[in-house]
Design a protein around this motif. Structure first.
Motif: not given
Length: 101
Positions: A52-70
């Motif tokens: 689903x598009x909602x699950x794609x958005x969840x993956x993207x949110x985690x990737x963005x958080x990883x990016x910023x955390x690093x």
């Protein structure tokens, strides 16, 4: 109580609004990075199951958080993505590489 997991920032408030009392703690940086990696695995698995598009958005949110955390910005991430796309292309042509002769 289970072992717990990383949740979105507003989840404790939503649990409280549901009449329950959440037990939480703030992760140290190294724990946070580990939990983000676990969360990425979880979200990718949910996407693979659901598509689903909602699950794609969840993956993207985690990737963005990883990016910023690093220590990177989402803007930096997008610049690198654009540079790679410019040099190597995207995936729109659906090319499947089999090998070389």
């Amino acid at each position: 109580m289970g072992q717990g997991k990383l949740v979105r920032d507003n989840i404790p408030q939503l649990i409280t609004a549901d009449g329950k009392k959440p037990i939480t703690r703030t992760l140290e940086q190294e724990e946070y990075l580990q939990e983000l990696d676990r969360k990425l695995d979880e979200e990718v698995a949910e996407y693979q199951s659901d598509k689903s598009l909602e699950e794609m958005a969840d993956v993207l949110e985690v990737l963005f958080a990883i990016c910023e955390a690093r220590g990177h910005s989402v803007e930096e991430l997008m610049v690198v993505r654009d540079e790679k796309r410019e040099k190597r292309g995207g995936f729109a042509q659906r090319i499947f590489w089999i090998g070389n002769e």
